[in-house]
Design a protein around this motif. Sequence first.
Motif, PDB file in Angstrom:
ATOM      1  N   VAL A  97       3.591  -1.350   3.959  1.00  0.00           N
ATOM      2  CA  VAL A  97       3.023  -0.022   3.779  1.00  0.00           C
ATOM      3  C   VAL A  97       4.152   0.981   3.547  1.00  0.00           C
ATOM      4  CG1 VAL A  97       1.607   1.804   4.784  1.00  0.00           C
ATOM      5  CG2 VAL A  97       1.063  -0.605   5.260  1.00  0.00           C
TER       6      VAL A  97
ATOM      7  N   ALA B 178       0.844  -1.194   0.000  1.00  0.00           N
ATOM      8  CA  ALA B 178       0.000   0.000   0.000  1.00  0.00           C
ATOM      9  C   ALA B 178       0.877   1.241   0.000  1.00  0.00           C
ATOM     10  CB  ALA B 178      -0.913   0.011   1.222  1.00  0.00           C
TER      11      ALA B 178
ATOM     12  N   VAL C 205       0.641   5.078   0.873  1.00  0.00           N
ATOM     13  CA  VAL C 205      -0.236   5.930   1.666  1.00  0.00           C
ATOM     14  C   VAL C 205       0.379   7.321   1.787  1.00  0.00           C
ATOM     15  CG1 VAL C 205      -1.479   6.141   3.855  1.00  0.00           C
ATOM     16  CG2 VAL C 205      -0.863   3.895   3.007  1.00  0.00           C
TER      17      VAL C 205
ATOM     18  N   ALA D 269      -4.968   0.527   4.495  1.00  0.00           N
ATOM     19  CA  ALA D 269      -3.621   0.038   4.194  1.00  0.00           C
ATOM     20  C   ALA D 269      -3.170  -0.990   5.224  1.00  0.00           C
ATOM     21  CB  ALA D 269      -2.640   1.206   4.149  1.00  0.00           C
TER      22      ALA D 269
END
Length: 255
Positions: free
Chosen positions: A210, A38, A40, A203
């Motif tokens: 992440v 993810a 972010v 996430a």
Amino acid sequence: MPEQSRSVTFKNVSKVWPGGVRAVDGVSLEVAAGSFVALVGASGSGKSTLLKMVNRLIVPSEGAVLVGEAPVDAGPAPALRRRIGYVFQNVGLFPHMRVGENIAIGLRLAGEKETAARVLELLDLVELPPETAGRMPDALSGGQRQRVGVARALATGPGILLMDEPFGALDPVTRDGLGKAIRALHDRMGLTTILVTHDMAEALLLADRVLVMEKGRIVADATPRELLAGKGGAAADALVAVPREQAHRLAELEA
């Protein structure tokens, strides 16, 4: 797609827009084949710009992006994009085409003529009934349209799935259900998935790794567990604090 060709590597990648705005600033990282990552960050942090470099929707000003061991610009863009599924927030279904035609468009562009069986297989994959193939996009709910978008992205059998804020326009219940479905598809198909989201809770719950972006740079790179333990740094801690505070407030309401 062989495992070694499903990794994504960024080598000192930057993107400077006209006027001197540096959207991505010297990013180097590798996304291993089969991982769910993810990206972010706040709006304007550069996460969508970085994602779109993978399928050549954006060309870096500096550096190189590789899929497997090959630079993404080593061959024709259409051939690259058949190996990379792409799902974005507004879905982008053609409103004048039936759902089945929308799903099959990548297959037809690749020269396949008999697509009906594959369309039904893909609808089953994203948990939509077969009769959906004959409906028009405007007859579907937002969540159903996004599932069609996922089916279309997976039609050519890509090994890599890029997702740019795919759940942003959905209600919370639909968003949660679709997120779980995407994670299950990732695991079942052995995909390499990169998800762009501004929602840290999403996430943490979906990804194995992440990456937090701020001002075009990666400022944290950790597992969800590490981020929750405060090992991601100040920018990551600020993002983690939001769902953590919400969870505490909900717990207080239940007490």
